[in-house]
Design a protein around this motif. Sequence first.
Motif, PDB file in Angstrom:
ATOM      1  N   VAL A 186       0.746  -1.401  -0.052  1.00  0.00           N
ATOM      2  CA  VAL A 186      -0.162  -0.222   0.049  1.00  0.00           C
ATOM      3  C   VAL A 186       1.106   1.149   0.237  1.00  0.00           C
ATOM      4  O   VAL A 186       1.657   1.172   0.968  1.00  0.00           O
ATOM      5  CB  VAL A 186      -0.934  -0.050   1.289  1.00  0.00           C
ATOM      6  N   PRO A 187       1.081   1.762  -0.963  1.00  0.00           N
ATOM      7  CA  PRO A 187       1.824   3.433  -1.027  1.00  0.00           C
ATOM      8  C   PRO A 187       1.368   4.279  -0.337  1.00  0.00           C
ATOM      9  O   PRO A 187       0.112   3.899   0.364  1.00  0.00           O
ATOM     10  CB  PRO A 187       1.360   3.324  -2.757  1.00  0.00           C
ATOM     11  N   ALA A 188       1.973   5.290   0.569  1.00  0.00           N
ATOM     12  CA  ALA A 188       2.291   6.238   1.173  1.00  0.00           C
ATOM     13  C   ALA A 188       1.035   7.095   0.841  1.00  0.00           C
ATOM     14  O   ALA A 188       0.448   7.086  -0.136  1.00  0.00           O
ATOM     15  CB  ALA A 188       3.405   7.333   1.007  1.00  0.00           C
ATOM     16  N   ALA A 189      -0.018   7.591   2.224  1.00  0.00           N
ATOM     17  CA  ALA A 189      -1.206   7.932   2.134  1.00  0.00           C
ATOM     18  C   ALA A 189      -2.463   7.306   1.032  1.00  0.00           C
ATOM     19  O   ALA A 189      -3.158   8.797   0.638  1.00  0.00           O
ATOM     20  CB  ALA A 189      -0.620   9.537   1.027  1.00  0.00           C
ATOM     21  N   LEU A 190      -2.126   6.285   0.827  1.00  0.00           N
ATOM     22  CA  LEU A 190      -3.305   5.709  -0.422  1.00  0.00           C
ATOM     23  C   LEU A 190      -4.430   5.618   0.948  1.00  0.00           C
ATOM     24  O   LEU A 190      -4.236   4.376   1.681  1.00  0.00           O
ATOM     25  CB  LEU A 190      -2.960   4.657  -1.014  1.00  0.00           C
ATOM     26  N   ARG A 191      -6.035   5.980   0.063  1.00  0.00           N
ATOM     27  CA  ARG A 191      -7.066   5.607   1.633  1.00  0.00           C
ATOM     28  C   ARG A 191      -7.735   4.519  -0.256  1.00  0.00           C
ATOM     29  O   ARG A 191      -7.489   4.581  -1.495  1.00  0.00           O
ATOM     30  CB  ARG A 191      -7.694   7.291   1.122  1.00  0.00           C
ATOM     31  N   LEU A 192      -8.342   3.549   1.214  1.00  0.00           N
ATOM     32  CA  LEU A 192      -8.515   2.451   0.294  1.00  0.00           C
ATOM     33  C   LEU A 192     -10.000   2.892  -0.463  1.00  0.00           C
ATOM     34  O   LEU A 192     -11.021   3.667  -0.475  1.00  0.00           O
ATOM     35  CB  LEU A 192      -9.163   0.975   1.093  1.00  0.00           C
ATOM     36  N   PRO A 193      -9.861   2.641  -2.071  1.00  0.00           N
ATOM     37  CA  PRO A 193     -11.037   3.091  -2.903  1.00  0.00           C
ATOM     38  C   PRO A 193     -12.153   2.174  -2.853  1.00  0.00           C
ATOM     39  O   PRO A 193     -13.127   2.736  -3.591  1.00  0.00           O
ATOM     40  CB  PRO A 193     -10.502   3.371  -4.318  1.00  0.00           C
ATOM     41  N   ALA A 194     -12.316   1.168  -2.640  1.00  0.00           N
ATOM     42  CA  ALA A 194     -13.347  -0.084  -2.744  1.00  0.00           C
ATOM     43  C   ALA A 194     -13.717   0.378  -1.035  1.00  0.00           C
ATOM     44  O   ALA A 194     -13.077   0.528  -0.236  1.00  0.00           O
ATOM     45  CB  ALA A 194     -12.493  -1.134  -2.540  1.00  0.00           C
ATOM     46  N   PRO A 195     -14.955   0.059  -1.400  1.00  0.00           N
ATOM     47  CA  PRO A 195     -15.910   0.033   0.257  1.00  0.00           C
ATOM     48  C   PRO A 195     -15.901  -0.760   1.032  1.00  0.00           C
ATOM     49  O   PRO A 195     -14.979  -1.817   0.315  1.00  0.00           O
ATOM     50  CB  PRO A 195     -17.559   0.081  -0.404  1.00  0.00           C
ATOM     51  N   ALA A 196     -16.020  -0.456   2.387  1.00  0.00           N
ATOM     52  CA  ALA A 196     -15.463  -1.879   3.805  1.00  0.00           C
ATOM     53  C   ALA A 196     -16.359  -2.696   3.460  1.00  0.00           C
ATOM     54  O   ALA A 196     -17.707  -2.441   2.876  1.00  0.00           O
ATOM     55  CB  ALA A 196     -16.557  -0.726   4.726  1.00  0.00           C
ATOM     56  N   HIS A 197     -16.069  -4.216   4.121  1.00  0.00           N
ATOM     57  CA  HIS A 197     -16.919  -4.904   4.014  1.00  0.00           C
ATOM     58  C   HIS A 197     -16.421  -6.302   4.951  1.00  0.00           C
ATOM     59  O   HIS A 197     -16.044  -5.834   5.524  1.00  0.00           O
ATOM     60  CB  HIS A 197     -16.583  -5.472   1.848  1.00  0.00           C
ATOM     61  N   SER A 198     -17.633  -7.159   4.939  1.00  0.00           N
ATOM     62  CA  SER A 198     -17.096  -8.005   5.888  1.00  0.00           C
ATOM     63  C   SER A 198     -17.230  -9.217   4.623  1.00  0.00           C
ATOM     64  O   SER A 198     -17.303  -9.779   3.811  1.00  0.00           O
ATOM     65  CB  SER A 198     -18.479  -8.454   6.374  1.00  0.00           C
ATOM     66  N   HIS A 199     -16.988 -10.454   5.399  1.00  0.00           N
ATOM     67  CA  HIS A 199     -17.367 -12.016   4.795  1.00  0.00           C
ATOM     68  C   HIS A 199     -17.754 -12.816   6.134  1.00  0.00           C
ATOM     69  O   HIS A 199     -17.052 -12.715   6.730  1.00  0.00           O
ATOM     70  CB  HIS A 199     -15.573 -12.008   4.218  1.00  0.00           C
ATOM     71  N   ASP A 200     -18.074 -14.130   5.639  1.00  0.00           N
ATOM     72  CA  ASP A 200     -18.960 -14.677   6.294  1.00  0.00           C
ATOM     73  C   ASP A 200     -18.191 -15.756   6.622  1.00  0.00           C
ATOM     74  O   ASP A 200     -18.528 -17.272   7.111  1.00  0.00           O
ATOM     75  CB  ASP A 200     -20.594 -14.823   5.801  1.00  0.00           C
ATOM     76  N   HIS A 201     -17.441 -16.123   5.274  1.00  0.00           N
ATOM     77  CA  HIS A 201     -16.653 -17.817   5.098  1.00  0.00           C
ATOM     78  C   HIS A 201     -15.338 -17.774   5.370  1.00  0.00           C
ATOM     79  O   HIS A 201     -15.186 -18.793   5.749  1.00  0.00           O
ATOM     80  CB  HIS A 201     -17.093 -17.690   3.698  1.00  0.00           C
ATOM     81  N   TYR A 202     -14.783 -16.502   6.455  1.00  0.00           N
ATOM     82  CA  TYR A 202     -13.588 -16.884   6.815  1.00  0.00           C
ATOM     83  C   TYR A 202     -12.683 -15.496   7.379  1.00  0.00           C
ATOM     84  O   TYR A 202     -13.360 -15.000   7.791  1.00  0.00           O
ATOM     85  CB  TYR A 202     -12.259 -16.905   5.281  1.00  0.00           C
ATOM     86  N   GLU A 203     -11.403 -15.990   8.395  1.00  0.00           N
ATOM     87  CA  GLU A 203     -11.264 -15.347   8.437  1.00  0.00           C
ATOM     88  C   GLU A 203     -10.089 -14.087   7.869  1.00  0.00           C
ATOM     89  O   GLU A 203      -9.377 -15.265   7.286  1.00  0.00           O
ATOM     90  CB  GLU A 203     -10.581 -16.156  10.199  1.00  0.00           C
TER      91      GLU A 203
END
Length: 158
Positions: free
Chosen positions: A44-61
């Motif tokens: 992850v380059p410096a000062a990068l904000r994740l462009p994808a939305p927050a998320h969850s997943h129910d099938h794995y840690e």
Amino acid sequence: MPQGTIDPRVNPSDETIGTKGFAVRFLLTAGNSNGSIAAFELLVPAALRLPAPAHSHDHYEETIYGLEGVLTWTVDEKQIDVGPGQALCIPRGAVHRFDNNSSQDVKALCVVTPAAIGPEYFREAFAVLNAAAGGPPDRAKMAEIMRRHGLTPAVPPT
């Protein structure tokens, strides 16, 4: 259920997927581990904000281990900095995202158990990011890709 034959090798996948310094490099996939684990480096380059939305997943840690720099994870609305030598386990169902709030590039090891996600998701997601040419990605396309690969996009705050 009989186990498949695995050819033991160091980094049998070793595939890098990404754009402009933001990348994942797969070390192991479901095909290399009888579906038990997927592991990839997250760059992850410096000062990068994740462009994808927050998320969850129910099938794995998903477990994150800091290698270089500090990545700020938001898990169920709590901000957690993960730096070198620190580990964070994101449980199933927890809404999460990350941002690099620092001036230093970050490298982290991500381990997914069981291996319910792999390179296919990241190839498709980075294609949407690349198509945005630096602008915001198509949220509908990104959400569709996420759902198809077992991720649940979080509802944006109002």
